[in-house]
Structures are given as structure tokens and as C-alpha cells.
Design an enzyme around this catalytic site. Structure first.
Site, PDB file in Angstrom:
ATOM      1  N   ARG A 289       0.790  -1.240   0.000  1.00  0.00           N
ATOM      2  CA  ARG A 289       0.000   0.000   0.000  1.00  0.00           C
ATOM      3  C   ARG A 289       0.821   1.288   0.000  1.00  0.00           C
ATOM      4  NH1 ARG A 289      -4.679   0.704   3.937  1.00  0.00           N
ATOM      5  NH2 ARG A 289      -3.030   0.652   5.504  1.00  0.00           N
ATOM      6  N   ASP A 290       2.129   1.215   0.151  1.00  0.00           N
ATOM      7  CA  ASP A 290       2.930   2.447   0.138  1.00  0.00           C
ATOM      8  C   ASP A 290       4.261   2.189  -0.557  1.00  0.00           C
ATOM      9  OD1 ASP A 290       3.374   5.145   0.608  1.00  0.00           O
ATOM     10  OD2 ASP A 290       4.301   4.793   2.556  1.00  0.00           O
ATOM     11  N   LEU A 291       4.205   1.536  -1.701  1.00  0.00           N
ATOM     12  CA  LEU A 291       5.413   1.230  -2.454  1.00  0.00           C
ATOM     13  C   LEU A 291       5.930   2.484  -3.136  1.00  0.00           C
ATOM     14  CD1 LEU A 291       7.131  -1.258  -3.212  1.00  0.00           C
ATOM     15  CD2 LEU A 291       5.801  -1.401  -5.321  1.00  0.00           C
TER      16      LEU A 291
ATOM     17  N   THR B  85       1.101   7.324  -0.245  1.00  0.00           N
ATOM     18  CA  THR B  85       1.807   8.508  -0.712  1.00  0.00           C
ATOM     19  C   THR B  85       1.214   8.901  -2.056  1.00  0.00           C
ATOM     20  OG1 THR B  85       3.800   7.714   0.394  1.00  0.00           O
ATOM     21  CG2 THR B  85       4.065   9.460  -1.241  1.00  0.00           C
TER      22      THR B  85
END
Length: 226
Positions: free
Chosen positions: A16-18, A61
């Protein structure tokens, strides 16, 4: 990176935040392997099976997050990470963000979200332009399957994405090389300092075929490293 994500997805975990800050090129502790890619910060990862509807609050992000993450209750699946994976691949190959607004000094979060959610999505080669950092043949089709606002039209997970990407990159491999040349050049463009030097000179780990079992494991971060 694809193998690491594939291991997570197989365990029902979506990162979810790669983003670049969460992908590290590290010196390996294995004999015969000089470096390894590590995916860090699963702090906001969501177990897909945790809730019946597999929904979650809007976290991530904005520069790298998929459209479904922009709203509370968005359906989060492994394909959510595939969106970020496509954007990361473009960034590595061109040295630029895919989003026009992200490459501007005076951009705003609202302008970025408008581009991510509503503006037409140009092919990667068109967005990259005629610079010497052109994307390889076949990348447009792969990128289009990753960065697609309709989640059901994306690659279902990192395993499927890697299966399609491997042939695209292998066409740029010099004879006798253990890594596609285009990948080495990508690291050199997108990074600077010691990491760039390491990427350009010390990467020796072979690219595994799409059917190979990933050597990476999803482990409890509280457990001591071995």
C-alpha cells in the site's frame, strides 16, 4: 522487487505504500550474491483477508498511490501495488516521474491528484519523449496494464506483472550478462552516489525466470534477522 512483492501477495499482504524510499539496494549476506533488493516499511500494509470487503481507509503517498486509495473504503487488492510498481519502473527507466505535475517545482497536491484521477493517461513512451532515456519495446503495453484506473484490468498481482515484464527487459541483456543492461542503466540514472556505483558495478544476482520460486520470505519484523 517483483519477487518480493509476489511473496507478500501470496501471503495475502498488500504493501500500500510502495515508493523509492521503501525499496533498498543492499549488500547481500548470501555467498555468491553481491547485492539484493529489499522492500521495507510494511507499517501500513493491509491483510487482504482481514475484512470481508477488503476495504481500508485512504492511506499512502499520493505520488505513487493507486486511485482506489484516494477514498476511504476503497477496495484494496494486490493490484493496488501493481499500480505503484508500474510507476516505479517508469521512474527507473527515465529518471523522471510519470506525472507532469510531479516534475514541476510549483506543483500542488490538488494538481497532482487531478492528474492521477482524471487526466488522460498517455503511453509511457509518449510521456518519456525523444530523450536518450527511451523505454524499451513492449514497455508501453506492460505499463498500460499496471497504471490503469480500472483495477480489474491491471495485472492481478506482482507475479503476473513480472511474467509480462521479464521478456520486455530480457531483450536488452548483453551476452553473458546476469542482469538486463537496461536495469543497470536505470539504477544508475535514478540514484546517485554509492548506490549508483553499486548498481552499475556489483549487481551479480541473476534475474529469476517468471516461473521460479521466489527466494524471499515474508517474515515477522520483530524476529531477529538471520
Amino acid at each position: 522487487l517483483c519477487h518480493a512483492l509476489a511473496a507478500a501477495h501470496a501471503a495475502g499482504v498488500v504493501h500500500r505504500d510502495l515508493k523509492p524510499e521503501n525499496v533498498f539496494l543492499a549488500r547481500a549476506r548470501q555467498v555468491g550474491v553481491s547485492s539484493v533488493v529489499k522492500v521495507l516499511d510494511f507499517g501500513i500494509a493491509k491483510l487482504v483477508a482481514e475484512t470481508r470487503a477488503a476495504t481500508t481507509q485512504a492511506i499512502g503517498t499520493p505520488l505513487w498511490m493507486a486511485p482506489e486509495q484516494a477514498q476511504a473504503g476503497g477496495n484494496i487488492q494486490p493490484a493496488t501495488d501493481v499500480w505503484s510498481l508500474g510507476l516505479l519502473a517508469y521512474w527507473l527507466l527515465t529518471g523522471k516521474y510519470y506525472w507532469h505535475t510531479a516534475n514541476q517545482d510549483d506543483t500542488t497536491a490538488m494538481a497532482l491528484m487531478k492528474e492521477v484521477l482524471f487526466d488522460p493517461l498517455a503511453p509511457a513512451s509518449e510521456r518519456a519523449g525523444k530523450r536518450d532515456r527511451a523505454v524499451p519495446s513492449g514497455f508501453d503495453e506492460w505499463f498500460g496494464r499496471c497504471v490503469c484506473r480500472e483495477m480489474e484490468r491491471r495485472f492481478s498481482d506482482a507475479t503476473a506483472a513480472w511474467s509480462a515484464l521479464a521478456p520486455v527487459l530480457s531483450g536488452a541483456s548483453p551476452k553473458g550478462s546476469t542482469m538486463p543492461l537496461i536495469v543497470l542503466n536505470a539504477f544508475a540514472r535514478a540514484t546517485s552516489g554509492p548506490v549508483s556505483a553499486l548498481a552499475a558495478t556489483e549487481i551479480a544476482a541473476p534475474v529469476l525466470p517468471a516461473s521460479a520460486e521466489s527466494p524471499l520470505r515474508v517474515t515477522d519484523s520483530r524476529a531477529p534477522a538471520k
